[in-house]
Design a protein around this motif. Structure first.
Motif, PDB file in Angstrom:
ATOM      1  N   ALA A 101      44.014  42.665  56.638  1.00 59.79           N
ATOM      2  CA  ALA A 101      45.151  41.742  56.544  1.00 59.79           C
ATOM      3  C   ALA A 101      45.921  41.940  55.239  1.00 59.79           C
ATOM      4  CB  ALA A 101      44.667  40.303  56.666  1.00 59.79           C
ATOM      5  N   CYS A 102      45.268  42.421  54.214  1.00 55.36           N
ATOM      6  CA  CYS A 102      45.904  42.577  52.902  1.00 55.36           C
ATOM      7  C   CYS A 102      46.822  43.783  52.805  1.00 55.36           C
ATOM      8  CB  CYS A 102      44.842  42.657  51.814  1.00 55.36           C
ATOM      9  SG  CYS A 102      43.745  44.080  51.972  1.00 55.36           S
ATOM     10  N   ARG A 103      46.809  44.645  53.792  1.00 54.36           N
ATOM     11  CA  ARG A 103      47.593  45.877  53.694  1.00 54.36           C
ATOM     12  C   ARG A 103      49.086  45.608  53.580  1.00 54.36           C
ATOM     13  NH1 ARG A 103      46.427  45.036  58.809  1.00 54.36           N
ATOM     14  NH2 ARG A 103      47.938  45.485  60.434  1.00 54.36           N
ATOM     15  N   HIS A 104      49.533  44.402  53.946  1.00 53.43           N
ATOM     16  CA  HIS A 104      50.951  44.050  53.859  1.00 53.43           C
ATOM     17  C   HIS A 104      51.230  43.011  52.763  1.00 53.43           C
ATOM     18  CE1 HIS A 104      51.628  46.365  57.431  1.00 53.43           C
ATOM     19  NE2 HIS A 104      50.779  45.631  58.118  1.00 53.43           N
ATOM     20  N   VAL A 105      50.242  42.791  51.905  1.00 52.14           N
ATOM     21  CA  VAL A 105      50.352  41.803  50.824  1.00 52.14           C
ATOM     22  C   VAL A 105      50.384  42.553  49.498  1.00 52.14           C
ATOM     23  CG1 VAL A 105      49.237  39.815  49.727  1.00 52.14           C
ATOM     24  CG2 VAL A 105      49.095  40.101  52.210  1.00 52.14           C
ATOM     25  N   GLU A 106      51.200  42.080  48.579  1.00 48.24           N
ATOM     26  CA  GLU A 106      51.293  42.688  47.246  1.00 48.24           C
ATOM     27  C   GLU A 106      49.889  42.781  46.622  1.00 48.24           C
ATOM     28  OE1 GLU A 106      52.823  44.523  44.099  1.00 48.24           O
ATOM     29  OE2 GLU A 106      54.104  43.829  45.737  1.00 48.24           O
ATOM     30  N   ALA A 107      49.515  43.960  46.192  1.00 47.04           N
ATOM     31  CA  ALA A 107      48.173  44.194  45.644  1.00 47.04           C
ATOM     32  C   ALA A 107      47.858  43.295  44.458  1.00 47.04           C
ATOM     33  CB  ALA A 107      48.016  45.652  45.251  1.00 47.04           C
ATOM     34  N   ASP A 108      48.864  42.965  43.646  1.00 46.06           N
ATOM     35  CA  ASP A 108      48.637  42.101  42.480  1.00 46.06           C
ATOM     36  C   ASP A 108      48.049  40.752  42.866  1.00 46.06           C
ATOM     37  OD1 ASP A 108      49.613  44.096  40.880  1.00 46.06           O
ATOM     38  OD2 ASP A 108      51.533  43.131  40.493  1.00 46.06           O
ATOM     39  N   THR A 109      48.295  40.314  44.091  1.00 48.00           N
ATOM     40  CA  THR A 109      47.743  39.041  44.569  1.00 48.00           C
ATOM     41  C   THR A 109      46.231  39.031  44.428  1.00 48.00           C
ATOM     42  OG1 THR A 109      49.539  38.822  46.157  1.00 48.00           O
ATOM     43  CG2 THR A 109      47.564  37.524  46.599  1.00 48.00           C
ATOM     44  N   PHE A 110      45.599  40.170  44.594  1.00 53.91           N
ATOM     45  CA  PHE A 110      44.148  40.267  44.617  1.00 53.91           C
ATOM     46  C   PHE A 110      43.532  40.611  43.266  1.00 53.91           C
ATOM     47  CE2 PHE A 110      45.846  40.913  48.776  1.00 53.91           C
ATOM     48  CZ  PHE A 110      45.049  40.090  49.551  1.00 53.91           C
ATOM     49  N   PHE A 111      44.385  40.729  42.245  1.00 52.72           N
ATOM     50  CA  PHE A 111      43.901  41.098  40.916  1.00 52.72           C
ATOM     51  C   PHE A 111      44.504  40.192  39.837  1.00 52.72           C
ATOM     52  CE2 PHE A 111      43.422  44.782  43.576  1.00 52.72           C
ATOM     53  CZ  PHE A 111      42.121  45.176  43.280  1.00 52.72           C
ATOM     54  N   PRO A 112      44.105  38.914  39.815  1.00 54.96           N
ATOM     55  CA  PRO A 112      44.613  38.018  38.777  1.00 54.96           C
ATOM     56  C   PRO A 112      44.051  38.403  37.407  1.00 54.96           C
ATOM     57  CG  PRO A 112      42.886  36.960  40.030  1.00 54.96           C
ATOM     58  CD  PRO A 112      43.160  38.271  40.711  1.00 54.96           C
ATOM     59  N   LEU A 113      44.770  38.015  36.374  1.00 58.18           N
ATOM     60  CA  LEU A 113      44.328  38.352  35.020  1.00 58.18           C
ATOM     61  C   LEU A 113      43.122  37.529  34.585  1.00 58.18           C
ATOM     62  CD1 LEU A 113      47.768  38.800  33.258  1.00 58.18           C
ATOM     63  CD2 LEU A 113      46.219  40.561  34.133  1.00 58.18           C
ATOM     64  N   THR A 114      43.088  36.264  34.977  1.00 56.12           N
ATOM     65  CA  THR A 114      41.961  35.385  34.648  1.00 56.12           C
ATOM     66  C   THR A 114      41.637  34.571  35.897  1.00 56.12           C
ATOM     67  OG1 THR A 114      43.254  33.452  33.981  1.00 56.12           O
ATOM     68  CG2 THR A 114      42.872  35.132  32.295  1.00 56.12           C
ATOM     69  N   GLY A 115      40.689  33.688  35.783  1.00 57.30           N
ATOM     70  CA  GLY A 115      40.365  32.803  36.904  1.00 57.30           C
ATOM     71  C   GLY A 115      40.801  31.387  36.625  1.00 57.30           C
ATOM     72  N   LYS A 116      41.665  31.212  35.635  1.00 57.63           N
ATOM     73  CA  LYS A 116      42.040  29.870  35.187  1.00 57.63           C
ATOM     74  C   LYS A 116      43.510  29.585  35.458  1.00 57.63           C
ATOM     75  CE  LYS A 116      38.673  30.329  31.529  1.00 57.63           C
ATOM     76  NZ  LYS A 116      38.441  30.497  30.127  1.00 57.63           N
ATOM     77  N   GLY A 117      43.847  28.317  35.488  1.00 58.20           N
ATOM     78  CA  GLY A 117      45.243  27.893  35.623  1.00 58.20           C
ATOM     79  C   GLY A 117      45.917  28.493  36.836  1.00 58.20           C
ATOM     80  N   PRO A 118      47.102  29.058  36.647  1.00 57.75           N
ATOM     81  CA  PRO A 118      47.840  29.637  37.774  1.00 57.75           C
ATOM     82  C   PRO A 118      47.062  30.742  38.492  1.00 57.75           C
ATOM     83  CG  PRO A 118      49.239  29.502  35.837  1.00 57.75           C
ATOM     84  CD  PRO A 118      47.846  29.138  35.399  1.00 57.75           C
TER      85      PRO A 118
END
Length: 81
Positions: free
Chosen positions: A8-25
């Motif tokens: 399902a992720c093949r059509h989603v921006e890859a950055d969605t799956f690689f956040p910088l931290t696990g906090k806030g936004p």
């Protein structure tokens, strides 16, 4: 056919799956990534691949980095018994 072609992720921006931290936004970003995984037909294959290859970053198979690390630790403990 490779399992990734069905993901399902093949059509989603890859950055969605690689956040910088696990906090806030970034915690909302992780939730969005996991929602994509929840609707994916290959979630289990993705999770298995991420665990087998010890992926250190990102959301894979509906699991974030901490969840995968905990599962890998549990596997190692179980293997020692």
């Amino acid at each position: 056919m490779d399992w990734r072609e069905q993901a399902a992720c093949r059509h989603v921006e890859a950055d969605t799956f690689f956040p910088l931290t696990g906090k806030g936004p970034d915690s909302r970003q992780i939730a969005r990534a996991k929602a994509v995984c929840a609707a994916c037909p290959v979630t289990l294959r993705c999770a298995a691949w991420a665990l087998d290859t010890a992926q250190p970053y990102g959301v894979w198979g509906g699991m974030d980095e901490g969840e995968r690390q905990r599962l890998l630790r549990e596997r190692r403990r179980a293997a020692r018994r």
